[in-house]
Design a protein around this motif. Structure first.
Motif, PDB file in Angstrom:
ATOM      1  N   ILE A 128       0.851  -1.202   0.000  1.00 32.42           N
ATOM      2  CA  ILE A 128       0.000   0.000   0.000  1.00 32.42           C
ATOM      3  C   ILE A 128       0.876   1.237   0.000  1.00 32.42           C
ATOM      4  N   MET A 129       0.565   2.169  -0.894  1.00 36.53           N
ATOM      5  CA  MET A 129       1.277   3.436  -0.994  1.00 36.53           C
ATOM      6  C   MET A 129       0.382   4.527  -0.410  1.00 36.53           C
ATOM      7  N   GLY A 130       0.758   5.027   0.764  1.00 37.75           N
ATOM      8  CA  GLY A 130      -0.071   6.002   1.465  1.00 37.75           C
ATOM      9  C   GLY A 130      -0.666   5.377   2.712  1.00 37.75           C
ATOM     10  N   THR A 131      -0.957   6.218   3.716  1.00 38.99           N
ATOM     11  CA  THR A 131      -1.438   5.690   5.002  1.00 38.99           C
ATOM     12  C   THR A 131      -2.670   6.443   5.514  1.00 38.99           C
ATOM     13  N   GLY A 132      -3.449   7.020   4.593  1.00 38.53           N
ATOM     14  CA  GLY A 132      -4.641   7.777   4.989  1.00 38.53           C
ATOM     15  C   GLY A 132      -5.845   6.897   5.271  1.00 38.53           C
ATOM     16  N   ARG A 133      -7.029   7.519   5.291  1.00 38.87           N
ATOM     17  CA  ARG A 133      -8.268   6.825   5.664  1.00 38.87           C
ATOM     18  C   ARG A 133      -8.598   5.679   4.720  1.00 38.87           C
ATOM     19  N   ILE A 134      -8.503   5.913   3.403  1.00 39.70           N
ATOM     20  CA  ILE A 134      -8.843   4.856   2.445  1.00 39.70           C
ATOM     21  C   ILE A 134      -7.827   3.714   2.522  1.00 39.70           C
ATOM     22  N   ALA A 135      -6.562   4.062   2.719  1.00 40.25           N
ATOM     23  CA  ALA A 135      -5.535   3.023   2.876  1.00 40.25           C
ATOM     24  C   ALA A 135      -5.862   2.150   4.084  1.00 40.25           C
ATOM     25  N   LEU A 156      -8.699  -0.215   3.189  1.00 32.77           N
ATOM     26  CA  LEU A 156      -8.216  -1.321   2.348  1.00 32.77           C
ATOM     27  C   LEU A 156      -7.413  -2.324   3.167  1.00 32.77           C
ATOM     28  N   ALA A 157      -6.596  -1.817   4.071  1.00 35.77           N
ATOM     29  CA  ALA A 157      -5.795  -2.709   4.910  1.00 35.77           C
ATOM     30  C   ALA A 157      -6.705  -3.556   5.789  1.00 35.77           C
ATOM     31  N   MET A 195      -8.751 -11.230   4.030  1.00 31.28           N
ATOM     32  CA  MET A 195      -8.858 -11.959   2.772  1.00 31.28           C
ATOM     33  C   MET A 195      -7.755 -13.012   2.655  1.00 31.28           C
ATOM     34  N   PRO A 196      -8.106 -14.295   2.647  1.00 35.74           N
ATOM     35  CA  PRO A 196      -7.083 -15.341   2.541  1.00 35.74           C
ATOM     36  C   PRO A 196      -6.389 -15.370   1.179  1.00 35.74           C
ATOM     37  N   GLU A 230       3.915   2.723  12.116  1.00 39.02           N
ATOM     38  CA  GLU A 230       2.701   2.704  12.951  1.00 39.02           C
ATOM     39  C   GLU A 230       1.571   1.975  12.223  1.00 39.02           C
ATOM     40  N   PHE A 231       1.428   2.259  10.926  1.00 37.19           N
ATOM     41  CA  PHE A 231       0.400   1.625  10.090  1.00 37.19           C
ATOM     42  C   PHE A 231       0.667   0.122  10.006  1.00 37.19           C
ATOM     43  N   ALA A 232       1.915  -0.249   9.781  1.00 34.22           N
ATOM     44  CA  ALA A 232       2.293  -1.662   9.660  1.00 34.22           C
ATOM     45  C   ALA A 232       2.008  -2.422  10.958  1.00 34.22           C
ATOM     46  N   ALA A 233       2.295  -1.788  12.078  1.00 35.51           N
ATOM     47  CA  ALA A 233       2.046  -2.427  13.376  1.00 35.51           C
ATOM     48  C   ALA A 233       0.550  -2.634  13.599  1.00 35.51           C
TER      49      ALA A 233
END
Length: 328
Positions: free
Chosen positions: A8-15, A18-19, A25-26, A43-46
């Motif tokens: 994922i490129m970006g860490t905003g609300r839509i990201a 999606l995460a 999703m398997p 922080e996003f990754a954690a």
């Protein structure tokens, strides 16, 4: 291909949405996330148990472990971000609006096709089962021939910098109006004979509210409204020669109610259970990649380019030109 590795490129609300979807999703593995701030990426990754965090988009694009990159940056950045991904051999799922203008969109698609890579616009409603349901209802003839449609989408988001800044390709049109245009495209196709419109601008010079009328062959018409200053009912209504139907929430079809010539409710179609609704565009991207396609049939390149061209014409009518377009 069994499990698709996604970055994922970006860490905003839509990201974040999606995460949240992809970790359920398997079929996919959310492998990496990038921000211009390593701290934000970490922080996003954690938060979503993502294996890798990158402090630059270049590092994400260069990681050989990633196959598909989802671009969740502002509209103004989609063109350069997508080129970066494609140049590094990555397939691309790019958030809407696909680009800031037709010229950028065409270059992105041409580059993907040249490199035999899949690129598609994350216009999520196009990939949902309810989009197919709508087509089937119209094809059945239950409301006769569809001749007119109205669609509106408005949110109270004018306080967000990316919405009002011209340098970020802000405005109601590219953020929410694109959904109304796609709704009209789903119903009437892409052969438009005339475009007329009205606009109210923000102090920064982008569109705050707009009203668009599109004419099609055989006397068909679409009237579309979008805004970032008010709240709307989000309805799409299709009027036919034997009845009409109402789509609740054109941004994620919740239900489709069909009415007869006496305006009596005939049948209601409810949205099937979903994770968030974003899973369908991810699954469609995976299928297209596995089949060696450069586009998703649910959101053909031709339609993405058509909508971009219409939005260019609307901005021309309104006298809205983004600062970076002067160099193009």
């Amino acid at each position: 291909m069994e499990v698709l590795k996604i970055g994922i490129m970006g860490t905003g609300r839509i990201a974040s949405l999606l995460a949240e979807t992809m970790v359920q999703m398997p079929e996919v593995c959310l492998y990496g996330v990038a921000s211009r701030s390593l701290e934000k990426a970490e922080e996003f990754a954690a938060r979503y148990s993502i294996k890798k965090a990158y402090g630059s988009y270049e590092e994400l694009a260069a990681d050989s472990g990633i196959q598909l990159i989802y671009i969740a940056t502002p509209h103004s950045e989609h063109y350069s971000n997508a080129r970066l991904c494609l140049e590094h051999g990555k397939h691309v799922l790019c958030e809407k609006s696909f680009a800031a203008n037709y010229s950028q969109a065409k270059e992105m698609i041409d580059l993907a096709e040249e490199k035999n890579l899949m690129i598609t616009e994350a216009m999520w409603v196009r990939y949902m089962p309810m989009a197919e349901t709508l087509k089937e209802i119209l094809h059945s003839g239950i409301i006769g021939e569809p001749m007119t449609l109205t669609a509106n989408l408005a949110y109270l988001v004018s306080n967000k910098p990316r919405i009002v800044k011209p340098e970020l390709a802000g405005g109601a049109l590219l953020d929410v109006g694109v959904y109304t245009l796609n709704f009209a495209s789903l119903v009437f196709g892409d052969e438009i004979t005339e475009i007329s419109s009205s606009v109210i601008k923000t102090d920064s010079g982008v569109d705050a509210q707009n009203s668009i009328t599109l004419l099609y062959p055989r006397g068909k018409m679409a009237v579309l409204n979008s805004s970032v200053q008010v709240l709307s009912d989000r309805q799409g209504i299709i009027y036919g020669t034997k009845g009409f139907l109402v789509v609740e929430n054109i941004n994620n079809f919740e239900s489709i109610c069909v009415y007869d010539t006496d305006r009596k409710l005939v049948v209601t179609y409810e949205r099937p259970q979903q994770i968030t609704g974003y899973e369908y565009q991810v699954l469609a991207s995976k299928a297209a990649i596995e089949q060696g396609m450069t586009e998703c049939p649910q959101m053909p390149h031709q339609t993405t380019l058509h909508v971009m061209k219409v939005m260019d014409e609307l901005r021309r009518q309104w006298g809205i030109r983004y600062p970076f377009e002067k160099d193009e």
